[in-house]
Design a protein around this motif. Structure first.
Motif, short mmCIF file in Angstrom:
data_model
loop_
_atom_site.label_atom_id
_atom_site.label_comp_id
_atom_site.label_asym_id
_atom_site.label_seq_id
_atom_site.Cartn_x
_atom_site.Cartn_y
_atom_site.Cartn_z
N ALA A 1 46.28 40.26 33.09
CA ALA A 1 47.79 39.87 32.91
C ALA A 1 48.46 40.11 34.19
CB ALA A 1 48.29 41.20 32.09
N ALA A 2 48.09 40.78 35.41
CA ALA A 2 48.80 40.94 36.52
C ALA A 2 48.41 39.48 37.32
CB ALA A 2 48.27 42.04 37.58
N HIS A 3 47.28 38.83 37.21
CA HIS A 3 46.82 37.47 37.73
C HIS A 3 47.74 36.43 36.93
CE1 HIS A 3 42.91 39.13 39.50
NE2 HIS A 3 44.03 39.71 40.07
N VAL A 4 47.69 36.62 35.66
CA VAL A 4 48.48 35.81 34.90
C VAL A 4 49.81 35.69 35.27
CG1 VAL A 4 49.40 34.95 32.61
CG2 VAL A 4 46.86 35.85 32.74
N ARG A 5 50.47 36.65 35.55
CA ARG A 5 51.99 36.79 35.82
C ARG A 5 51.96 36.08 37.34
NH1 ARG A 5 52.08 41.61 33.05
NH2 ARG A 5 51.04 42.78 35.06
N GLU A 6 51.32 36.07 38.18
CA GLU A 6 51.10 35.50 39.31
C GLU A 6 51.41 33.96 39.19
OE1 GLU A 6 49.67 37.14 43.26
OE2 GLU A 6 48.52 38.66 41.86
N VAL A 7 50.49 33.52 38.25
CA VAL A 7 50.30 32.20 38.33
C VAL A 7 51.37 31.65 37.58
CG1 VAL A 7 48.94 30.23 37.24
CG2 VAL A 7 47.68 32.28 38.35
N VAL A 8 52.02 32.33 36.61
CA VAL A 8 53.15 31.90 35.79
C VAL A 8 54.32 32.02 36.66
CG1 VAL A 8 54.69 32.48 34.04
CG2 VAL A 8 52.14 32.18 33.61
N LYS A 9 54.52 32.84 37.43
CA LYS A 9 55.72 32.95 38.54
C LYS A 9 55.48 31.63 39.46
CE LYS A 9 57.70 35.86 42.10
NZ LYS A 9 57.64 37.41 42.56
N SER A 10 54.44 31.53 40.01
CA SER A 10 54.49 30.28 40.89
C SER A 10 54.83 28.84 40.23
CB SER A 10 52.79 30.13 41.50
OG SER A 10 52.75 29.44 42.65
N ALA B 1 44.26 28.67 41.55
CA ALA B 1 45.47 28.14 40.96
C ALA B 1 46.71 28.37 41.71
CB ALA B 1 45.88 28.75 39.50
N LEU B 2 46.82 29.55 42.43
CA LEU B 2 47.97 29.64 43.27
C LEU B 2 47.92 28.56 44.73
CD1 LEU B 2 48.20 33.64 43.39
CD2 LEU B 2 49.51 32.04 42.13
N GLU B 3 46.75 28.51 45.06
CA GLU B 3 46.70 27.52 46.25
C GLU B 3 46.91 26.31 45.61
OE1 GLU B 3 46.01 26.31 50.16
OE2 GLU B 3 46.15 28.37 49.32
N ALA B 4 46.43 25.88 44.58
CA ALA B 4 46.68 24.51 44.11
C ALA B 4 48.21 24.27 44.11
CB ALA B 4 45.98 24.34 42.48
N ILE B 5 48.74 25.01 43.38
CA ILE B 5 50.28 25.18 43.23
C ILE B 5 51.02 24.93 44.75
CG2 ILE B 5 52.51 26.16 42.39
CD1 ILE B 5 50.98 27.33 40.45
N ALA B 6 50.48 25.63 45.68
CA ALA B 6 51.11 25.52 46.95
C ALA B 6 50.78 24.15 47.60
CB ALA B 6 50.26 26.93 47.87
N GLY C 1 50.99 21.36 45.86
CA GLY C 1 51.81 20.43 45.55
C GLY C 1 51.15 19.72 44.31
N VAL C 2 50.15 20.29 43.42
CA VAL C 2 50.14 19.60 42.45
C VAL C 2 51.06 19.42 41.45
CG1 VAL C 2 47.47 20.14 42.71
CG2 VAL C 2 48.94 21.68 41.56
N ALA C 3 50.84 18.55 40.39
CA ALA C 3 51.82 18.12 39.27
C ALA C 3 51.63 19.19 38.01
CB ALA C 3 51.79 16.72 39.05
N ALA C 4 50.42 19.83 37.99
CA ALA C 4 50.19 20.66 36.99
C ALA C 4 48.59 21.20 37.06
CB ALA C 4 50.07 19.54 35.46
N LEU C 5 48.46 22.47 36.16
CA LEU C 5 47.34 23.09 36.14
C LEU C 5 46.50 22.85 34.82
CD1 LEU C 5 48.46 26.54 37.46
CD2 LEU C 5 47.29 24.75 38.78
N ARG C 6 45.18 22.94 34.92
CA ARG C 6 44.38 22.93 33.71
C ARG C 6 43.55 24.39 33.81
NH1 ARG C 6 39.39 24.21 31.17
NH2 ARG C 6 38.79 22.78 29.78
N LEU C 7 44.23 25.15 32.97
CA LEU C 7 43.27 26.54 33.07
C LEU C 7 43.74 27.22 31.95
CD1 LEU C 7 45.65 28.92 33.49
CD2 LEU C 7 45.55 28.34 35.68
N ASN C 8 42.91 28.24 31.51
CA ASN C 8 42.90 28.99 30.28
C ASN C 8 43.55 30.59 30.83
OD1 ASN C 8 42.22 27.06 28.47
ND2 ASN C 8 40.18 27.57 28.42
N PRO C 9 44.64 30.86 30.68
CA PRO C 9 45.22 32.05 31.29
C PRO C 9 44.30 33.44 30.82
CG PRO C 9 46.52 31.46 29.41
CD PRO C 9 45.48 30.21 29.61
N GLY C 10 43.53 33.41 29.69
CA GLY C 10 42.48 34.36 29.51
C GLY C 10 41.44 34.53 30.15
N ASN C 11 41.12 33.64 31.08
CA ASN C 11 39.80 33.54 31.92
C ASN C 11 40.05 33.84 33.17
OD1 ASN C 11 38.63 32.97 29.36
ND2 ASN C 11 38.69 31.07 29.47
N ILE C 12 41.19 34.16 33.85
CA ILE C 12 41.66 34.22 35.16
C ILE C 12 41.53 35.61 35.62
CG2 ILE C 12 42.49 31.90 35.33
CD1 ILE C 12 45.28 33.17 35.29
#
Length: 351
Positions: free
Chosen positions: A110-119, A89-94, A96-107
């Motif tokens: 909480a620390a990983h969710v926070r990283e993705v949300v921040k990005s 997810a972090l690499e996809a954002i880097a 330049g994608v326009a959106a993510l399809r993911l379920n935050p409970g499966n990544i």
């Protein structure tokens, strides 16, 4: 026009979803994403057909690192489909994608969710939470005795709560099953419980024969109730067919304009021309027309112009000949062999 539920609005690479925006069409590539040439070619074909948003699978880091080349080569928003690995997810954002399809409970916590949300927040990237009946947790299956609408919605809202806890609200939700009644019940329940935009679809709908029917019934029923902000028709095979069917679903409900609407009678004992072959020719030739137009192909002159009087232009057959008509008024009579050619002369003059 149907009264639509007003949902929150998100922005997917310039395409607005929810908040009363036009219902967008989505599809997903079936190429290997790391094959950038093949993926770009398919995305461009989807966009040319009328797809508004295209999703691509990101199963590994090789695919994730290919996204930048794809994004820069196309004019349609690209959504990265992520499962389990937050680094993708972090690499996809880097990239330049326009959106993510993911379920935050499966990544991965909480620390990983926070990283993705921040990005995602920094890049203004919305996240689609996608729940499928076939991937519900054992806990929910046990609680509800199987895959139910309540189980689907509870699963989705648990993922939503994870993002909301991080003060992130650029969310849309999908609740898909191959079972149409279950899908209908799940979306109806979600529509009552939340105002996040809803991504409609019947997952694993099947081939063009069965999948079109299931998708039209399921998606169409929800849209007619004012539920839904973006749609994806899931069909086995070339995804171009998904976009064609999605456009027809929206056009049939008066929710999308543009392109040609074809009216064709089912044939009966009065038919004296090869109507199936003629209708197929017309359907193929009108597929490239972008302007809104209604074209009729009728089997007999007894009812043809009258039944299709709302059509902008049309043809009706007789015994070895036929007529060209506009808005129910006969323009001229022509031999059967010239019907299609003369019809398109009339269309060209109108366009």
């Amino acid at each position: 026009m149907f009264d639509r539920k007003l949902t929150r609005q998100i922005n997917v690479g310039g395409v607005k979803v929810g908040g009363g925006a036009a219902i967008s069409i989505q599809s997903m590539t079936n190429t290997k994403t790391h094959d950038t040439a093949a993926t770009i070619e398919q995305v461009q074909r989807l966009a040319a057909e009328g797809c508004d948003i295209v999703r691509v699978a990101v199963p590994d880091m090789t695919a994730a690192k290919s996204l930048g080349a794809i994004v820069s080569a196309v004019d349609v928003p690209i959504v990265a489909d992520i499962h389990f690995d937050y680094k993708l997810a972090l690499e996809a954002i880097a990239q330049g994608v326009a959106a993510l399809r993911l379920n935050p409970g499966n990544i991965g916590g909480a620390a990983h969710v926070r990283e993705v949300v921040k990005s995602a927040r920094a890049s203004r990237i919305p996240i689609r939470i996608g729940v499928n009946a076939g991937s519900l947790s054992r806990k929910l299956l046990a609680k509800y005795g199987g895959a139910t609408a309540e189980a689907l919605v509870e699963s989705a809202m648990a993922h939503v709560a994870i993002l909301e806890a991080e003060d992130f609200f650029d969310i849309k939700i999908s609740l898909k099953a191959h079972d149409v009644p279950l899908t209908l019940a799940a979306y109806r329940l979600a529509s009552r419980l939340t105002n996040y935009p809803l991504h409609l679809g019947i997952t694993e709908a099947g081939t063009i024969n069965s999948g079109v029917i299931k998708s039209a019934v399921g998606i169409g029923a929800l849209l007619a109730e004012g539920i839904g902000d973006t749609i994806r028709v899931s069909l086995t095979g070339d995804p171009i067919a998904e976009v064609k069917v999605a456009k027809e679903i929206l056009k049939s409900l008066g929710l999308r304009e543009g392109g040609v609407t074809l009216i064709a009678c089912p044939t009966c004992g009065r038919t004296r021309i090869d109507l199936p072959a003629i209708a197929a020719q017309v359907e193929e030739k009108i597929s490239t027309i972008k302007q809104p137009l209604t074209v009729a192909v009728m089997g007999c002159v007894v009812n043809g112009p009258g039944e299709a009087r709302t059509a902008d232009v049309g043809i009706a057959g007789a015994d070895g000949e036929g007529i060209i008509f506009r808005k129910g008024q006969i323009v001229r009579k022509v031999p059967e062999a010239q019907l299609v050619a003369e019809l398109f002369k009339e269309i060209d003059s109108m366009l």
